[in-house]
Design an enzyme around this catalytic site. Structure first.
Site, PDB file in Angstrom:
ATOM      1  N   ILE A 204       4.965   2.809   4.531  1.00  0.00           N
ATOM      2  CA  ILE A 204       4.902   2.214   3.200  1.00  0.00           C
ATOM      3  C   ILE A 204       3.638   1.365   3.158  1.00  0.00           C
ATOM      4  O   ILE A 204       3.471   0.457   3.978  1.00  0.00           O
ATOM      5  CB  ILE A 204       6.133   1.313   2.919  1.00  0.00           C
ATOM      6  CG1 ILE A 204       7.442   2.125   3.010  1.00  0.00           C
ATOM      7  CG2 ILE A 204       6.000   0.624   1.561  1.00  0.00           C
ATOM      8  CD1 ILE A 204       7.633   3.165   1.920  1.00  0.00           C
ATOM      9  N   HIS A 205       2.729   1.663   2.226  1.00  0.00           N
ATOM     10  CA  HIS A 205       1.486   0.883   2.217  1.00  0.00           C
ATOM     11  C   HIS A 205       0.848   0.703   0.851  1.00  0.00           C
ATOM     12  O   HIS A 205      -0.019  -0.142   0.682  1.00  0.00           O
ATOM     13  CB  HIS A 205       0.451   1.539   3.151  1.00  0.00           C
ATOM     14  CG  HIS A 205      -0.129   2.797   2.590  1.00  0.00           C
ATOM     15  ND1 HIS A 205       0.489   4.015   2.706  1.00  0.00           N
ATOM     16  CD2 HIS A 205      -1.267   3.022   1.886  1.00  0.00           C
ATOM     17  CE1 HIS A 205      -0.245   4.945   2.120  1.00  0.00           C
ATOM     18  NE2 HIS A 205      -1.302   4.370   1.611  1.00  0.00           N
ATOM     19  N   ARG A 206       1.231   1.495  -0.143  1.00  0.00           N
ATOM     20  CA  ARG A 206       0.523   1.442  -1.425  1.00  0.00           C
ATOM     21  C   ARG A 206       0.725   0.098  -2.125  1.00  0.00           C
ATOM     22  O   ARG A 206       1.747  -0.566  -1.961  1.00  0.00           O
ATOM     23  CB  ARG A 206       0.991   2.570  -2.345  1.00  0.00           C
ATOM     24  CG  ARG A 206       0.524   3.953  -1.900  1.00  0.00           C
ATOM     25  CD  ARG A 206       0.932   5.021  -2.898  1.00  0.00           C
ATOM     26  NE  ARG A 206       0.545   6.345  -2.439  1.00  0.00           N
ATOM     27  CZ  ARG A 206      -0.637   6.911  -2.693  1.00  0.00           C
ATOM     28  NH1 ARG A 206      -1.527   6.261  -3.408  1.00  0.00           N
ATOM     29  NH2 ARG A 206      -0.907   8.108  -2.234  1.00  0.00           N
ATOM     30  N   ARG A 237      -1.846  -3.734   6.317  1.00  0.00           N
ATOM     31  CA  ARG A 237      -1.691  -4.260   4.957  1.00  0.00           C
ATOM     32  C   ARG A 237      -0.247  -4.635   4.657  1.00  0.00           C
ATOM     33  O   ARG A 237       0.025  -5.692   4.079  1.00  0.00           O
ATOM     34  CB  ARG A 237      -2.192  -3.213   3.955  1.00  0.00           C
ATOM     35  CG  ARG A 237      -2.227  -3.705   2.531  1.00  0.00           C
ATOM     36  CD  ARG A 237      -2.771  -2.618   1.584  1.00  0.00           C
ATOM     37  NE  ARG A 237      -3.065  -3.201   0.293  1.00  0.00           N
ATOM     38  CZ  ARG A 237      -2.160  -3.503  -0.624  1.00  0.00           C
ATOM     39  NH1 ARG A 237      -0.883  -3.275  -0.376  1.00  0.00           N
ATOM     40  NH2 ARG A 237      -2.503  -4.031  -1.782  1.00  0.00           N
ATOM     41  N   ASP A 278       5.420   6.412   1.060  1.00  0.00           N
ATOM     42  CA  ASP A 278       4.728   6.434  -0.225  1.00  0.00           C
ATOM     43  C   ASP A 278       3.321   7.022  -0.049  1.00  0.00           C
ATOM     44  O   ASP A 278       2.490   6.946  -0.931  1.00  0.00           O
ATOM     45  CB  ASP A 278       4.686   5.045  -0.871  1.00  0.00           C
ATOM     46  CG  ASP A 278       3.904   4.019  -0.048  1.00  0.00           C
ATOM     47  OD1 ASP A 278       3.372   4.373   1.023  1.00  0.00           O
ATOM     48  OD2 ASP A 278       3.839   2.850  -0.488  1.00  0.00           O
TER      49      ASP A 278
END
Length: 355
Positions: A204-206, A237, A278
């Site tokens: 998950i990073h967006r 991030r 994502d």
């Protein structure tokens, strides 16, 4: 012929590998520019070593920053790089700030631009990646489309004359890496003492998943309540955002792990009961490996994965749970992403048009 490839993020390094190999095989001079958009070694340097990519000829080292700051820094540096090398083609990859910066710099210097992975559309204008890819497609001289759906999108936008269907270069590298994996459990499963099929792999990073504290907390809570351990391969991030928001990622069944090298990632996905992500690239990689995927987004550029039942879109916590625990999809021999020889077609097309 001389090609300058501009890359800066993990998915672009993976796409670069077969292009670099095909260019060398064809006797093409291939100059690699690394913008430094992804600067964590596990998201950048490791791919050059692991995938046998030639070392970058130029490293801009731009690092992190807002979209404007990062893109502007790249633009300022790339003008000089292109002026020095004066290539026949600037090849840009995907949909990142590195992509749009290189395209803008090159077209303003009247250097031909080819866009690899052209024609993908999410139709979500809140995504920075959507603006990057649309603007790059309309600026570029040659659009190298990975799928027929992408070709159709480009035709709808009046770009059919610049479009060539080449297939997906990520299929090239995935097949090669998959076929070279050692027998037995993945390194991740061994490290964590997990049996194959007893865990899920997640990324998950967006920005839309992580910038809003309530949204990140909802996703983390959904993952933490699943029926098997969830191994979150945490991009720096998301770790930073969670810390800033005061969210504990290591809760319930959710375990945090550093990002994996590419072959280790593929092996872990093959060992897993499913993928929750994502990421654009991982959706497709899961499909190519025939591992069920649940995508934590409201849309996907890789619509074929959904149409074939191997991917479902999930927005709420309940939808994530339902997607991850659904029955295994029906087997399919469909190959919407090509035959593993896309990079050879790309280099051949660039050679043909340069002549």
């Amino acid at each position: 012929m001389k090609i300058v490839s501009v890359v800066g993020a993990r998915p672009q390094f993976v796409k670069l590998a077969p292009i670099d190999k095909a260019a060398r095989a064809a006797g093409v001079e291939h100059v690699i520019v690394h913008t430094g958009q992804h600067y964590d070694p596990m998201l950048s340097d490791v791919f050059f070593t692991e995938l046998g990519i030639s070392a970058p000829d130029v490293h801009l080292g731009v690092g992190s920053g807002s979209h404007g700051v990062q893109t502007g820094a790249m633009l300022g540096a790339l003008d000089a790089v292109f002026d020095e090398h004066r290539p026949d083609w600037v090849l840009v990859y995907g949909d990142t700030n590195s992509t749009i910066a290189a395209a803008l710099s090159a077209v303003k210097m009247h250097i031909p631009v080819a866009h690899l992975e052209a024609g993908l559309r999410s139709f979500n204008r809140r995504m920075p990646e959507e603006h990057n890819r649309v603007m790059t497609d309309h600026a570029a001289d040659l659009l190298l489309a990975p799928t027929q759906v992408a070709v159709d999108h480009l035709a709808t936008e009046g770009l059919a004359a610049r479009t060539v269907l080449v297939g997906d270069v990520m299929t090239d590298v995935l097949f090669e890496q998959r076929d070279g994996l050692p027998e037995g459990p993945s390194r991740l499963a061994q490290e964590l003492g997990l049996e194959p099929g007893s865990f899920y792999v997640s990324t998950i990073h967006r920005a839309e998943s992580t910038d809003d504290p309530a949204r990140l907390a909802e996703i983390a809570g959904a993952l933490a309540s699943l029926d098997k351990p969830v191994i979150l391969l945490a991009h720096p991030r998301v770790v930073a955002k969670a810390a800033a928001h005061g969210i504990d990622l290591a809760q319930g069944t959710l375990q945090v792990h550093a990002p994996l090298a590419y072959a280790d990632l593929l092996a872990a996905v093959l060992d897993s009961a499913g993928v929750v992500t994502d990421s654009g690239g991982l959706q497709k990689e899961a499909f190519l490996l025939r591992v069920p995927c649940t995508t934590v987004r409201t849309e996907t550029e890789w619509v074929e994965t959904v149409q074939l039942g191997w991917n479902v879109l999930a927005n709420t916590a309940a939808e994530i749970t339902a997607g991850v625990t659904r029955a295994r999809p029906a087997d399919t021999d469909a190959a919407p992403y090509g035959d593993g020889h896309a990079a050879e077609r790309v280099v051949a097309e660039l050679l043909r048009r340069a002549g």
